[in-house]
Design an enzyme around this catalytic site. Sequence first.
Site, PDB file in Angstrom:
ATOM      1  N   GLN A  52     -32.956  53.272 -25.087  1.00  0.00           N
ATOM      2  CA  GLN A  52     -33.612  54.574 -25.134  1.00  0.00           C
ATOM      3  C   GLN A  52     -34.934  54.501 -25.894  1.00  0.00           C
ATOM      4  OE1 GLN A  52     -29.332  56.647 -25.860  1.00  0.00           O
ATOM      5  NE2 GLN A  52     -31.041  57.999 -26.237  1.00  0.00           N
TER       6      GLN A  52
ATOM      7  N   ARG B 107     -25.455  63.007 -28.138  1.00  0.00           N
ATOM      8  CA  ARG B 107     -25.924  64.301 -27.701  1.00  0.00           C
ATOM      9  C   ARG B 107     -26.000  65.259 -28.862  1.00  0.00           C
ATOM     10  NH1 ARG B 107     -26.143  66.644 -21.906  1.00  0.00           N
ATOM     11  NH2 ARG B 107     -28.180  67.481 -22.227  1.00  0.00           N
ATOM     12  N   CYS B 108     -26.461  64.793 -29.834  1.00  0.00           N
ATOM     13  CA  CYS B 108     -27.304  65.398 -30.818  1.00  0.00           C
ATOM     14  C   CYS B 108     -27.502  64.454 -31.935  1.00  0.00           C
ATOM     15  CB  CYS B 108     -26.825  66.645 -31.424  1.00  0.00           C
ATOM     16  SG  CYS B 108     -28.163  67.020 -32.465  1.00  0.00           S
TER      17      CYS B 108
ATOM     18  N   GLU C  82     -30.189  69.302 -25.891  1.00  0.00           N
ATOM     19  CA  GLU C  82     -29.037  69.176 -26.769  1.00  0.00           C
ATOM     20  C   GLU C  82     -28.269  70.451 -27.096  1.00  0.00           C
ATOM     21  OE1 GLU C  82     -30.362  65.358 -29.446  1.00  0.00           O
ATOM     22  OE2 GLU C  82     -30.111  67.291 -30.370  1.00  0.00           O
TER      23      GLU C  82
HETATM   24  N1  MCN Z   1     -37.790  70.135 -20.197  1.00  0.00           N
HETATM   25  C1  MCN Z   1     -38.451  71.170 -19.566  1.00  0.00           C
HETATM   26  N2  MCN Z   1     -38.868  72.253 -20.298  1.00  0.00           N
HETATM   27  C2  MCN Z   1     -38.627  72.337 -21.632  1.00  0.00           C
HETATM   28  C3  MCN Z   1     -37.926  71.305 -22.278  1.00  0.00           C
HETATM   29  C4  MCN Z   1     -37.530  70.196 -21.531  1.00  0.00           C
HETATM   30  O1  MCN Z   1     -38.638  71.100 -18.358  1.00  0.00           O
HETATM   31  N3  MCN Z   1     -39.034  73.372 -22.344  1.00  0.00           N
HETATM   32  C5  MCN Z   1     -37.372  68.944 -19.446  1.00  0.00           C
HETATM   33  C6  MCN Z   1     -38.056  67.706 -19.992  1.00  0.00           C
HETATM   34  O2  MCN Z   1     -39.347  67.511 -19.582  1.00  0.00           O
HETATM   35  C7  MCN Z   1     -37.088  66.614 -19.628  1.00  0.00           C
HETATM   36  C8  MCN Z   1     -35.742  67.297 -19.841  1.00  0.00           C
HETATM   37  O3  MCN Z   1     -35.993  68.705 -19.676  1.00  0.00           O
HETATM   38  O4  MCN Z   1     -37.265  66.236 -18.292  1.00  0.00           O
HETATM   39  C9  MCN Z   1     -35.151  67.047 -21.251  1.00  0.00           C
HETATM   40  O5  MCN Z   1     -36.175  67.225 -22.167  1.00  0.00           O
HETATM   41  P1  MCN Z   1     -36.050  67.141 -23.754  1.00  0.00           P
HETATM   42  O6  MCN Z   1     -35.320  68.302 -24.278  1.00  0.00           O
HETATM   43  O7  MCN Z   1     -37.414  66.870 -24.267  1.00  0.00           O
HETATM   44  O8  MCN Z   1     -35.126  65.880 -24.046  1.00  0.00           O
HETATM   45  P2  MCN Z   1     -35.481  64.340 -23.856  1.00  0.00           P
HETATM   46  O9  MCN Z   1     -36.193  64.158 -22.604  1.00  0.00           O
HETATM   47  O10 MCN Z   1     -36.032  63.792 -25.111  1.00  0.00           O
HETATM   48  O11 MCN Z   1     -34.030  63.770 -23.632  1.00  0.00           O
HETATM   49  C10 MCN Z   1     -33.119  63.605 -24.701  1.00  0.00           C
HETATM   50  C11 MCN Z   1     -31.915  64.490 -24.540  1.00  0.00           C
HETATM   51  C12 MCN Z   1     -30.873  63.977 -25.393  1.00  0.00           C
HETATM   52  S1  MCN Z   1     -31.170  64.032 -27.054  1.00  0.00           S
HETATM   53  C13 MCN Z   1     -29.727  63.424 -24.876  1.00  0.00           C
HETATM   54  S2  MCN Z   1     -28.548  62.799 -25.939  1.00  0.00           S
HETATM   55  C14 MCN Z   1     -29.518  63.427 -23.496  1.00  0.00           C
HETATM   56  C15 MCN Z   1     -30.265  64.449 -22.793  1.00  0.00           C
HETATM   57  O12 MCN Z   1     -31.529  64.494 -23.181  1.00  0.00           O
HETATM   58  N4  MCN Z   1     -29.188  62.313 -22.841  1.00  0.00           N
HETATM   59  C16 MCN Z   1     -29.184  62.337 -21.476  1.00  0.00           C
HETATM   60  N5  MCN Z   1     -30.006  64.593 -21.500  1.00  0.00           N
HETATM   61  C17 MCN Z   1     -29.590  63.528 -20.770  1.00  0.00           C
HETATM   62  N6  MCN Z   1     -29.561  63.578 -19.430  1.00  0.00           N
HETATM   63  C18 MCN Z   1     -29.194  62.481 -18.747  1.00  0.00           C
HETATM   64  N7  MCN Z   1     -29.153  62.559 -17.395  1.00  0.00           N
HETATM   65  N8  MCN Z   1     -28.861  61.319 -19.347  1.00  0.00           N
HETATM   66  C19 MCN Z   1     -28.839  61.223 -20.694  1.00  0.00           C
HETATM   67  O13 MCN Z   1     -28.537  60.084 -21.273  1.00  0.00           O
END
Ligand code: MCN
Length: 786
Positions: free
Chosen positions: A224, A371-372, A741
Amino acid sequence: TGSQALDEVKIGGLGSSRPRVEDARFIRGRGNYVEDVTLPGMLHMEILRSPLAHARIKSIDTSAAWAIPGVKLVLTGEMAAQRNLAWMPTLSYDTQAVLATDKVRFQGQEVACVVAEDPYIAKDACDAIVVEYEALPPIVNPEQAVAPGAPLIRDDKAGQADNVAYQWEVGDKDGTDAAFAQADVVSKLRLHYPRSHPSPIENCGAVADFNNATGKLTVYLTSQAPHIVRAAVALIAELPEHLIRIISPDVGGGFGNKVPVYPGYVCAILCSILTAKPVKWIEDNTGNLSSTGFGRDMYLDSEMALTNDGKILAVRYHATTDQGAFYADAQPTKFKIGLVHSSFACYDVPVGHITAQGMYTNKAPGGVAYRCSFRVTEAMFFQERMMQAAADDLGMDQAEFRRRNLVRDDQFPYRTPFGFLTDSGQYLKCLQVGLDAIGYDDFLVEQAEARKQGRLLGIGISTMTEPLGAGNSREYDILGIKMFDSAELRVHPTGKAVLKIGAQTQGQGHETTFAQIVTHELGIPATDIVVEHGDTDHTPFGMGTYASRSTPVAGAATAMVARKIRAKARKLAAHLLEVSEEDVEWELGRFFVRGAESRGVTIQECAMAAYSNMPDGMEPGLENNAYYDPPNLTWPFACYIATVEVDPETGVWDVLRFVGVDDCGVRINPMIVEGQIMGGLTEAYAISNMQFQTYDVDGNLVGANYMDYLLPTAWETPGFELHEVVTPSPHHPIGAKGVGECAAVGGPAAYVNAVMDALRPTGVRNIDMPLLPDRVWHAAHTGQDV
Ligand code: MCN
């Protein structure tokens, strides 16, 4: 703006639920996972793991393994030690053995590994290694760990006289004690949050390829955070960073499990260096479930001081964490207990005090993010269970109790009792949207009627905010180092673009959503933008994807680099339109002359000019990069409400309805956001009643395969009704907050609170998760907590 602006949603900008571009290759079987990587002359590695939880190693005889045709290398801890790799290279407090030498400290611990021509030979050769163990009494919970006469698990550590891994405290003890002395009511609760495992679809794996001619080490790795891993690999291989390339290809889920560097990676790299051949290691399910980062396993003893009219005066609690055998990757934060003190951030709580203690046990080490981030999940579960228990003790409606204590809109920026600064939100509105959606008042009437007939209906609420977007080095110092992220954008002459980001997707859809941010800033259609990530030779330095930090940090860097591109394009536009830059206006996808809207040039025309017709003195090309160090974390808010019916005859409980209201600021891709929320809520549901790991008295892991460790399928999973409130982040360039999360973190309490509400007539106050039917039945029939 002018009249010819593009329709942002139609071209895939913010607010567009464009389908995930990465799915095209996944559903056609064209994904490229570590398992798909095959290199000429590649060898295969298998790991021999300890069958015992606690035992002294008397001898390891590898001769029979070496004798098997096709075996190229048998690696033991002693051999690793000769390369300074007795212990995992780590920056944290404690470390973990790469391969056990003196003792094994948990079932599944890595003891030796074999490299052979194919994985089957390697596996057979592992079975041929003879390890003589002298069994020691195992410790499988914190109580045993501190019992008089408990065997010392970490006898390898100088100065370690007991099984206590750490002690920690935060908050204002005196102020809290004083507030408790004033309280009308003191509410108490003791909880255990069981151990669970992230269980991504793809286990860990690596293909290490050390080229002894060039001195270059390339590692394909399920990670990651490839750039961070590169620093660790430099320590493992004793190579300079520029000779190391980490490629994190498609990654089949992480959920926190793929943040750390594990002994298997170290062994694969070392074996490639020793054999000068590419070496592939693919972990099996049991290996993953028994040795990689788990989540939770925490006990909480808590008290809340209250006034009779339902105002919280103070909270204090003691947390005991079960760290497993090593405290290695356990806490990537400089806070020993992670971010447990982000609890009660959404409530107006004047003061609080937390103490914590972590114990070594003979269980798998880890306790990383699942997941957090870093114990926030336990903190929020505890917070919301405590909120319900306190409302019960006061005899107050649980929604009303929350209403009286939630931080109001006019209180932002708000300093939480443990020092965080929350900056925005509409907590009361979110709660109300949820209550309206579920039909709260009507349900209470229905519940009262049902109770008269002996039916047990319940409603549970969970409201929470959490710090997402690890990366603020100014407002709150998480790691003791600056945390940032990066983006690099190159617009080609025809106006097509390539965005390279430091973040790394494991299924979140970054290739889709990060293009949308560029579209929002530049008006280049999302289909004309390719997003690249996960290769340290080709992407800018990033700190990885976890703690929902990609959108808050790398997403912000993406917006910032696009703005730099737009600034240069404006100069090109002025040149093409033969006016001064001050007279140039921007509308999505196009610059035009102020007062003469029809005279304009598109962003694509500016791109062409950057390579063919730039003004004298301007550097050619249209590319740039940005590093973003955010001023604060982002603080999304969520309100989850479940209604359930418990069957008193069987203890089985069914979810009647589930309503989720998420405020993650501006939503880039609403479909992906909903997918993230549904994924989290599914995990939350599973954690509440089926997905848990435990160890028997001998330290054998119960839940080391997917027959015993249950994951929910679509069949078990309830339906979710999702709603939104949008409070833009005040500091994020596009107002987005993290979303991945909250649902997983805030969801479990909604289910458990609902079941506890259903059981209220029985007098039961708490059932620890998992809420299995036999436990619920027992509690309902005895009136005793379980
Ligand atoms: N997004 C959006 N609008 C927002 C916030 C987010 O469209 N206001 C979109 C983002 O651009 C991204 C997705 O949603 O495509 C998740 O965004 P974000 O909250 O920034 O999280 P990360 O991309 O940093 O992903 C990490 C988060 C975590 S902490 C875990 S644990 C987790 C999760 O994402 N692991 C996952 N979701 C997962 N989903 C899949 N399929 N696989 C994992 O391992």
